[in-house]
Structure formats: structure tokens, C-alpha cells
Design an enzyme around this catalytic site. Structure first.
Site, PDB file in Angstrom:
ATOM      1  N   LYS A   1       0.842  -1.205   0.000  1.00  0.00           N
ATOM      2  CA  LYS A   1       0.000   0.000   0.000  1.00  0.00           C
ATOM      3  C   LYS A   1       0.875   1.253   0.000  1.00  0.00           C
ATOM      4  CE  LYS A   1      -3.617  -2.656   2.227  1.00  0.00           C
ATOM      5  NZ  LYS A   1      -4.289  -3.076   3.458  1.00  0.00           N
TER       6      LYS A   1
ATOM      7  N   GLN B   1      -4.094  -1.681   9.706  1.00  0.00           N
ATOM      8  CA  GLN B   1      -3.988  -3.023   9.132  1.00  0.00           C
ATOM      9  C   GLN B   1      -4.540  -4.056  10.120  1.00  0.00           C
ATOM     10  OE1 GLN B   1      -2.905  -3.668   5.896  1.00  0.00           O
ATOM     11  NE2 GLN B   1      -3.663  -5.720   6.302  1.00  0.00           N
TER      12      GLN B   1
ATOM     13  N   ASP C   1     -10.648   2.691   4.344  1.00  0.00           N
ATOM     14  CA  ASP C   1     -10.854   1.243   4.247  1.00  0.00           C
ATOM     15  C   ASP C   1     -12.342   0.913   4.232  1.00  0.00           C
ATOM     16  OD1 ASP C   1      -8.840  -0.565   3.798  1.00  0.00           O
ATOM     17  OD2 ASP C   1      -8.139  -0.595   5.876  1.00  0.00           O
TER      18      ASP C   1
END
Ligand SMILES: NC(=O)c1ccc[n+]([C@@H]2O[C@H](COP(=O)([O-])OP(=O)(O)OC[C@H]3O[C@@H](n4cnc5c(N)ncnc54)[C@H](OP(=O)(O)O)[C@@H]3O)[C@@H](O)[C@H]2O)c1
Length: 291
Positions: A52, A96, A119
Site C-alpha cells: 500500500k 492493518q 478502508d
């Protein structure tokens, strides 16, 4: 049968993202900026976060990687989130997952400012998604929709069977496929570990989305001729022929299913790059919204 190429498709979409951002940077005064938070040393999580951050660089986005060890407390992590929420230079925040067991993932996700929830996991984002209102869509199902759209695959009226009901993949995928509008209007069956007649359901599916986390779970006898198969799973299995001693496989028995279907995503290089693409689309959107 045709491979749905996640790498090439992500590259094309990311070229467009890069161009759009570059054109707007002069008036915005700075590039989009993503903050990624990684807690612990899980090797897979390190790889995902690394990809990412690398993609941010390739797009001309700024990125900040905040790393903490596995003993970090929930209170410390909440403080990091509060600081990122308040930082006007940060457009998007991703934490994450999975987090170490002593930290509540819900508490952390709920603490992210929904305006920076790139997200798409915050309850506000998910609620807006269910209602069909503008929001940040969860990156993996969003990426799958982008992939289908790039290949001109219309899911309207088709029967989709989604296997797995997690909050980050299966459930939002079922909502996006079934809601009214572009990329939707499919008839969706959402299945899970208590589903009794999975094989029969799959055999009726025009589209199968497998998000289970079990290597090669979807076998050829579960797939109708001509079906579209989207494999979300990432599973590491032993492979003595590889130098590393292991390799990645999906939730679909790729070699056996490939000849039967019209389209299929490989693992790796299928859904994975598209997930990052979804995240970058959301980051661009957050940056533009903050203009
Ligand atoms: N490519 C990417 O970018 C990406 C992104 C995210 C995840 N993934 C991968 O996708 C996979 C799924 O991830 P996840 O986070 O959604 O997993 P998860 O939270 O573990 O959920 C797995 C789902 O599979 C269901 N399931 C388990 N056994 C089943 C069975 N025998 N029959 C039918 N359903 C069954 C579970 O049902 P219950 O709810 O009943 O337990 C659950 O809903 C993993 O391999 C993960 O690494 C890939």
C-alpha cells in the site's frame, strides 16, 4: 475462459488516479496523503502494508507508516488515531487488520473519523453503503466491482453466490452486488459455515465470490459451466518445489475450475491488487472532499 487480470487492471485505474491527482495538486497545494498503522510483526500484514505504501509512492501520494510492537495498548493506539484524525495533512487512515487480541478492532475502527475511513470499515461508512448513499466502500469488494466494470461484466439480473460473511469482504460484497444501481442488481445468496446445501447453491450461481480463507475450497464440481469466479482467498500452503518452501493459493481450486468458467481471478495477481486500487480510489476521494 478468461483470466481477470488484477495487476494490469489496477495499473490502468491507477494511471487514471495519478493523472487526476497530478492535475489537482497545484490548486490543492499538496498531494493526497495516506496514513497506515501497523501493530505487531505479522509477516503477511507487513507485506500488505508495504504494498500500500509502495503504491502511494507510485501514484505521487504521500504516505506515513506508523509501526508499533505487538504489546502496544489499545489506549496508545486510540491516541494515535485521534492524532491522525486531527491532522489536516492526513486524508486517509488505515489500520492493518488483524490487530493483536488484546486490542478491540471495533473500538479502533469506530475511533477513525468517517471522513478519513478509506478502508470503509467504520459503521457510518457501512451504514451509508447499505443505504446506497455516498461513502467509502470497503476496499476489497469495491476493488472487485472495479475489476468487473473494467471487463464490461454486467452483474444485473445474475445470480451471485458469495461464500463467507465477514464484515470486510463477504457481507459488503453481498450488499454491493444486490443494491440498486451500477455494479449491482444481482440476485445474491450469502452463504457461510452454517449453510447446508452450499454445493447446490453454487451450481446455480452465475457468479461465485469465494471469501472463506480455506485453500482450494471451491472445487470444479461446485461450479456451473460458464460461471464467473472471483477468488478473494489468500492462503499460504507448503510447496517443497519452491525455494521458500511455500506458495500462495486462493479459496478456489484454480486448475480444475479454470476450464469450466467464463472468467476467473488468479491468486495472486487477482483481487489483491484491486483491493489496493479500491483503497487508492478512496484516498483520492477523501483528499478531494477535503479541498
Ligand atoms: N485479496 C485481498 O485483498 C483480501 C482481502 C481480505 C481478505 N482476503 C482473504 O480472503 C479470505 C477471507 O477473508 P475474511 O476476512 O473475509 O475471512 P473471515 O473473517 O475468516 O471469514 C471467513 C468466512 O468464511 C465462512 N466459512 C468458513 N468455513 C466455511 C464453509 N465450510 N462453508 C461456507 N463458509 C465458510 C465463515 O463463516 P462463519 O461466519 O459462519 O464463520 C466466514 O463468514 C482470507 O483468505 C483472507 O486472507 C483477501
Amino acid at each position: 475462459m478468461q483470466l481477470l487480470d488484477g495487476v494490469g487492471t489496477a495499473q490502468r485505474i491507477q494511471d487514471r488516479i495519478r493523472e487526476e491527482a497530478a492535475a489537482l495538486i497545484p490548486q490543492r497545494g499538496r498531494a493526497p496523503h495516506l496514513a497506515a498503522v501497523l501493530v505487531g510483526e505479522d509477516p503477511a500484514s507487513q507485506v500488505y502494508v508495504g504494498s500500500k505504501v509502495k503504491t502511494c509512492e507510485a501514484l505521487g501520494f504521500g504516505s506515513t507508516l506508523i509501526r508499533r510492537n505487538a504489546h502496544t495498548s489499545e489506549a496508545e493506539l486510540l491516541q494515535i488515531i485521534r492524532e491522525l484524525n486531527a491532522d489536516p495533512e492526513i486524508d486517509g487512515i488505515l489500520v492493518q487488520l488483524p490487530l493483536p487480541k488484546h486490542i478491540s478492532e471495533n473500538a479502533i475502527i469506530n475511533a477513525i473519523d468517517p471522513a478519513k475511513d478509506v478502508d470503509g470499515f467504520h459503521p457510518v461508512s457501512q451504514g451509508n453503503m447499505v443505504l446506497g448513499q455516498p461513502t467509502y466502500l470497503p476496499a476489497t469488494p469495491f476493488g472487485i466491482q472495479l475489476l468487473l466494470a473494467e471487463y464490461g461484466i454486467d452483474v444485473s439480473g445474475k445470480h451471485a453466490v458469495v461464500i463467507g460473511r465477514s464484515n470486510i469482504v463477504g457481507t459488503p460484497m453481498s450488499i454491493l452486488l444486490s443494491r440498486s444501481g451500477t455494479g449491482g442488481n444481482a440476485t445474491v445468496t450469502l452463504t457461510h459455515s452454517r449453510t447446508q446445501n452450499l454445493k447446490e447453491l453454487c451450481l446455480q450461481a452465475d457468479i461465485i465470490v469465494a471469501a472463506i480463507g480455506k485453500p482450494r475450497f471451491v472445487t470444479a464440481d461446485m461450479v456451473k459451466e460458464g460461471a464467473i469466479v472471483i477468488d478473494v482467498g489468500i492462503n499460504r500452503i507448503e510447496d517443497a518445489s519452491r525455494k521458500s518452501g511455500s506458495r500462495l493459493v486462493g479459496d478456489v481450486d484454480f486448475d480444475a475450475v479454470f476450464p469450466k468458467c467464463s472468467y476467473i481471478t488468479p491468486v495472486p495477481k487477482g483481487v489483491g491488487p484491486m483491493t489496493i486500487c479500491g483503497l487508492m480510489m478512496n484516498t483520492l476521494k477523501a483528499w478531494k472532499a477535503g479541498a
